[in-house]
Design a protein around this motif. Structure first.
Motif, PDB file in Angstrom:
ATOM      1  N   UNK A 185      33.263  27.442  22.822  1.00 32.07           N
ATOM      2  CA  UNK A 185      34.683  27.740  23.017  1.00 32.07           C
ATOM      3  C   UNK A 185      34.872  29.203  23.395  1.00 32.07           C
ATOM      4  N   UNK A 186      34.265  30.100  22.628  1.00 31.34           N
ATOM      5  CA  UNK A 186      34.349  31.534  22.910  1.00 31.34           C
ATOM      6  C   UNK A 186      33.009  32.181  22.609  1.00 31.34           C
ATOM      7  N   UNK A 187      32.754  33.295  23.272  1.00 33.24           N
ATOM      8  CA  UNK A 187      31.574  34.110  22.977  1.00 33.24           C
ATOM      9  C   UNK A 187      31.909  35.553  23.304  1.00 33.24           C
ATOM     10  N   UNK A 188      31.628  36.434  22.341  1.00 35.85           N
ATOM     11  CA  UNK A 188      31.880  37.863  22.514  1.00 35.85           C
ATOM     12  C   UNK A 188      30.574  38.589  22.221  1.00 35.85           C
ATOM     13  N   UNK A 189      30.095  39.363  23.181  1.00 36.45           N
ATOM     14  CA  UNK A 189      28.820  40.054  23.014  1.00 36.45           C
ATOM     15  C   UNK A 189      29.013  41.561  23.093  1.00 36.45           C
ATOM     16  N   UNK A 190      28.042  42.279  22.555  1.00 42.06           N
ATOM     17  CA  UNK A 190      28.064  43.736  22.633  1.00 42.06           C
ATOM     18  C   UNK A 190      27.773  44.182  24.066  1.00 42.06           C
ATOM     19  N   UNK A 191      28.424  45.248  24.528  1.00 36.65           N
ATOM     20  CA  UNK A 191      28.140  45.741  25.886  1.00 36.65           C
ATOM     21  C   UNK A 191      26.727  46.299  25.967  1.00 36.65           C
ATOM     22  N   UNK A 192      25.980  45.955  27.016  1.00 39.81           N
ATOM     23  CA  UNK A 192      24.570  46.335  27.069  1.00 39.81           C
ATOM     24  C   UNK A 192      24.293  47.697  27.702  1.00 39.81           C
ATOM     25  N   UNK A 193      25.314  48.408  28.197  1.00 37.36           N
ATOM     26  CA  UNK A 193      25.066  49.615  28.994  1.00 37.36           C
ATOM     27  C   UNK A 193      24.209  50.646  28.256  1.00 37.36           C
ATOM     28  N   UNK A 194      24.583  50.955  27.024  1.00 37.30           N
ATOM     29  CA  UNK A 194      23.804  51.944  26.268  1.00 37.30           C
ATOM     30  C   UNK A 194      22.388  51.459  26.032  1.00 37.30           C
ATOM     31  N   UNK A 195      22.249  50.185  25.699  1.00 32.91           N
ATOM     32  CA  UNK A 195      20.919  49.637  25.425  1.00 32.91           C
ATOM     33  C   UNK A 195      20.059  49.593  26.689  1.00 32.91           C
ATOM     34  N   UNK A 196      20.688  49.386  27.821  1.00 32.65           N
ATOM     35  CA  UNK A 196      19.934  49.385  29.075  1.00 32.65           C
ATOM     36  C   UNK A 196      19.277  50.738  29.313  1.00 32.65           C
ATOM     37  N   UNK A 197      19.980  51.810  28.962  1.00 32.34           N
ATOM     38  CA  UNK A 197      19.388  53.145  29.086  1.00 32.34           C
ATOM     39  C   UNK A 197      18.235  53.318  28.107  1.00 32.34           C
ATOM     40  N   UNK A 198      18.421  52.807  26.893  1.00 25.38           N
ATOM     41  CA  UNK A 198      17.355  52.920  25.891  1.00 25.38           C
ATOM     42  C   UNK A 198      16.133  52.099  26.263  1.00 25.38           C
ATOM     43  N   UNK A 199      16.375  50.978  26.938  1.00 24.12           N
ATOM     44  CA  UNK A 199      15.279  50.086  27.317  1.00 24.12           C
ATOM     45  C   UNK A 199      14.294  50.774  28.249  1.00 24.12           C
ATOM     46  N   UNK A 200      14.771  51.686  29.081  1.00 26.86           N
ATOM     47  CA  UNK A 200      13.889  52.357  30.039  1.00 26.86           C
ATOM     48  C   UNK A 200      12.838  53.219  29.357  1.00 26.86           C
ATOM     49  N   UNK A 201      13.057  53.539  28.092  1.00 24.33           N
ATOM     50  CA  UNK A 201      12.119  54.399  27.366  1.00 24.33           C
ATOM     51  C   UNK A 201      11.093  53.590  26.567  1.00 24.33           C
ATOM     52  N   UNK A 202      11.158  52.268  26.657  1.00 23.35           N
ATOM     53  CA  UNK A 202      10.270  51.409  25.869  1.00 23.35           C
ATOM     54  C   UNK A 202       9.333  50.615  26.772  1.00 23.35           C
ATOM     55  N   UNK A 203       8.178  50.316  26.239  1.00 25.50           N
ATOM     56  CA  UNK A 203       7.253  49.391  26.891  1.00 25.50           C
ATOM     57  C   UNK A 203       7.381  48.050  26.179  1.00 25.50           C
TER      58      UNK A 203
END
Length: 310
Positions: free
Chosen positions: A265-283
């Protein structure tokens, strides 16, 4: 605290005799239960968000029959539902975590939130206040939870949410708050299947899932994506009975619900923008490499799923 140290300590406590009692005392002195009022107020706000969303999809608190997965140390959501006029609240835990001192503190603390509960539920504030006063007084006299709520709140532990003895088509809403991320993936399908059985036609599930690395709350040097670096064999060093994390991404919980026959019926998720930046620093570990970055970086989801009406 270094997250690895916490993980190893909890792993040891999880297998040693008396480890549960020691873990509880550590949580009270140094962990998440140290500042009870702060944690309690956060849970109250989580309940407010859930109650508002349920009302919007046609499930008001007053008169509702509810089933909670994962009671925890103290039953904030069930007691809020009780004060709001719920008809019945069954709450289950795989292990018995409920603590009498925290239960009493919860009942007393609800006095600060009477006006909020009344407003959200659309019931008279005086009625909510009277229930809260009677609840707190009954628990101070050492009454059990069922007696203190006139039979409304039914706490069951140890109990398996995938195998209840509730009749079919009996419940208006099945819900959980920050629980499903701690459930083994192979168990989620069974839990959702049982939820569908006990829900009335047209009944709903509401789940709020925190699918980020929980160790980030105790170690500021890491992010909520930290645990995606480790393959399962390595992650098992720190995964433990007290803070088991299944590392499923947000979409997986929705997919489990759809596979069980629910309509989202509904789904609300956290915005990924900040995490996308953090992801670049991880393997990222190979098992997560095929998942699109946008999916990896969603670390929370609230969703409502409805059982077919016929």
């Amino acid at each position: 605290m270094d997250w690895r140290t916490k993980g190893l300590l909890q792993k040891v406590l999880g297998v040693m005799p008396g480890g549960d009692a020691i873990h509880y005392q550590l949580q009270r002195r140094f962990g998440g239960l140290r500042d009870f009022d702060r944690e309690f107020d956060i849970k109250i706000d989580d309940w407010r968000l859930m109650a508002n969303q349920l009302r919007e999809v046609g499930v008001p608190m007053a008169g509702a029959r509810l089933f909670e997965i994962g009671s925890g140390w103290y039953p904030t959501f069930p007691l809020c539902c009780f004060l709001a006029g719920a008809r019945r609240v069954v709450t289950v835990d795989l292990n018995r975590h409920l603590r009498r001192d925290l239960l009493r503190a919860c009942a007393r603390g609800l006095e600060r939130h009477v006006a909020l509960i009344a407003e959200v539920a659309g019931v008279p504030e005086a009625e909510v206040h009277q229930r809260q006063q009677q609840l707190a007084a009954a628990l101070e006299r050492s009454a059990d939870l069922a007696a203190a709520t006139a039979g409304v709140v039914d706490y069951r532990a140890p109990a398996d949410a995938a195998r209840t003895d509730l009749p079919p088509d009996h419940i208006d809403c099945v819900f959980s708050n920050s629980v499903l991320e701690h459930v083994a993936p192979e168990a989620i399908g069974g839990i959702f299947g049982e939820a569908k059985r006990i829900l009335r036609p047209g009944g709903i599930m509401f789940h709020s899932v925190n699918c980020g690395d929980h160790y980030a709350y105790v170690d500021s040097r890491i992010t909520q994506l930290n645990y995606l670096q480790y393959p399962d064999a390595q992650w098992r060093r720190w995964n433990n009975a007290f803070l088991y994390q299944n590392r499923l991404r947000a979409d997986a919980f929705v997919e489990f619900a759809e596979a069980a026959g629910f309509a989202i019926v509904t789904r609300v998720t956290s915005p990924p923008a900040r995490r996308l930046r953090e992801l670049t620093e991880l393997k990222i570990a190979p098992q997560f490499a095929s998942i699109p970055a946008e999916r990896l970086c969603i670390t929370s989801i609230d969703f409502i799923a409805r059982k077919p009406a016929v």
